[in-house]
Scaffold this motif. Structure first.
Motif, PDB file in Angstrom:
ATOM      1  N   ASP A 134       0.828  -1.196   0.000  1.00 39.99           N
ATOM      2  CA  ASP A 134       0.000   0.000   0.000  1.00 39.99           C
ATOM      3  C   ASP A 134       0.865   1.250   0.000  1.00 39.99           C
ATOM      4  O   ASP A 134       1.935   1.298   0.614  1.00 39.99           O
ATOM      5  CB  ASP A 134      -0.894   0.019   1.247  1.00 39.99           C
ATOM      6  N   LYS A 135       0.378   2.277  -0.705  1.00 36.85           N
ATOM      7  CA  LYS A 135       1.078   3.547  -0.704  1.00 36.85           C
ATOM      8  C   LYS A 135       0.931   4.212   0.656  1.00 36.85           C
ATOM      9  O   LYS A 135      -0.073   4.038   1.336  1.00 36.85           O
ATOM     10  CB  LYS A 135       0.513   4.459  -1.797  1.00 36.85           C
ATOM     11  N   SER A 154       0.842  11.654  -8.324  1.00 34.34           N
ATOM     12  CA  SER A 154       1.736  10.552  -7.948  1.00 34.34           C
ATOM     13  C   SER A 154       1.549   9.313  -8.817  1.00 34.34           C
ATOM     14  O   SER A 154       2.289   8.338  -8.699  1.00 34.34           O
ATOM     15  CB  SER A 154       1.525  10.175  -6.482  1.00 34.34           C
ATOM     16  N   ARG A 181      -2.980  12.483  -5.465  1.00 36.80           N
ATOM     17  CA  ARG A 181      -2.993  11.118  -5.992  1.00 36.80           C
ATOM     18  C   ARG A 181      -2.729  11.097  -7.498  1.00 36.80           C
ATOM     19  O   ARG A 181      -1.961  10.259  -7.992  1.00 36.80           O
ATOM     20  CB  ARG A 181      -4.327  10.458  -5.685  1.00 36.80           C
TER      21      ARG A 181
END
Length: 334
Positions: free
Chosen positions: A2-3, A332, A329
């Protein structure tokens, strides 16, 4: 894997306005913690005084002195000063102006250092915050200077309604002299890039408003449309971009033509913000486009007239928080 969760800085704004109130009301819904780690730059004491005044029970936080101490599972308040300042709700004071600046400076420093991922700013009093360290008309100009961007764009967003302005916080009498073909091309280029990178619109459609009544009426009411605005539109259309206009501002909004495009570029502050706030005041977000960082804010001011009355609606602040998360988001994502 997970980020890592997004770390979102939140500035307190002028604490004698409604900033702390809309922050508390937004973050009282602890589901926010599923999307980001909020870090309020300000004072735990002031936040607690405001919480008690509003009778908000389901709001807890931890106080920290530096970003490294933050807890990703909690609301964090990073104390930016030691004094126990008193609330004087509805009235700007020298103390609240200094505190607004300290909050802004601390959050901006952490953002520049990469310690947080973006900033949501609560409203400041543009006059009360002025000092030797802050000589800007507002947040937009401060962030543009602080992050050394050649140019930025005030961009108001509410769902599919998006309105940007060529000029920002300047007197109306200076608008016509400020607008040039070069500046328009620069602002339109930022807007195109923002819609693509930050909003995921690959082939944006942009409407450009005229400066004069009736968009100049073929030169009868002004020549800026023919001499300045049209050349900017044509130069970008030649590169394959979908630009339309210049449109008379009143008819454009009156006939809802804004619904047919992805964004609208207004020539000056009130030309764009009056219709935007009429259509979307409760949910509008002010986004500073064209910067290397992400900064959003609610589209309202300090609202001193209702500060402390528990009447402030947090919807615009909440939308600003989620728009910041969405843009971070998108940026990124490869």
């Amino acid at each position: 894997m997970d980020k890592p969760k997004i770390k979102l800085g939140i500035t307190l704004g002028d604490y004698n306005g409604i900033g702390p109130e809309v922050i508390i009301k937004t973050l009282a819904d602890n589901r926010i913690l599923n999307f980001c780690t909020p870090i309020i730059y300000g004072s735990g004491s002031l936040i607690n005084k405001t919480r008690k005044l509003l009778h908000v029970e389901n709001f807890s936080f931890q106080q920290i002195r530096q970003i490294a101490e933050h807890d990703s599972k909690r609301i964090n308040v990073l104390n930016c000063w030691e004094e126990d300042l008193e609330l004087n709700l509805g009235n700007p004071t020298p103390q609240s102006g200094r505190a607004a600046l300290q909050s802004l400076q601390a959050a901006s420093a952490d953002l520049k250092a990469g310690n947080i991922d973006g900033i949501v700013t609560a409203p400041i009093d543009k006059d009360n915050i002025q000092s030797e360290e802050f000589k800007f008309p507002g947040h937009t100009e401060f962030f543009t200077s602080y992050f050394e961007a050649p140019e930025s764009l005030m961009f108001l967003v509410s769902g599919n309604l998006r309105v940007a302005t060529v000029t920002g916080h300047i007197p109306v009498k200076e608008v016509a002299n400020k607008i040039t073909t070069e500046l328009l091309v620069q602002k339109l280029t930022i807007l195109l890039h923002t819609l693509q990178k930050d909003f995921g619109i690959q082939k944006p459609r942009i409407a450009v408003l005229g400066l004069n009544p009736h968009a100049g009426e073929n030169g009868l009411l002004g020549t800026e449309e023919q001499e300045i605005i049209l050349p900017a539109i044509r130069s970008l259309k030649e590169n394959g971009h979908l630009l339309f206009g210049p449109f008379p501002a009143d008819g454009f909004f009156g006939t809802r033509q804004y619904q047919q495009v992805d964004a609208t570029l207004a020539m000056y502050h009130d030309q764009g913000l009056i219709p935007f706030k009429t259509l979307a005041f409760e949910n509008g977000v002010n986004y500073t486009a064209g910067l290397p960082i992400v900064r959003t804010s609610p589209d309202h001011g300090t609202a001193y007239n209702i500060a402390g009355a528990n009447k402030a609606q947090e919807s615009s602040f909440r939308e600003a928080l989620f728009l910041a998360i969405d843009i971070i988001r998108k940026r990124s994502t490869p």
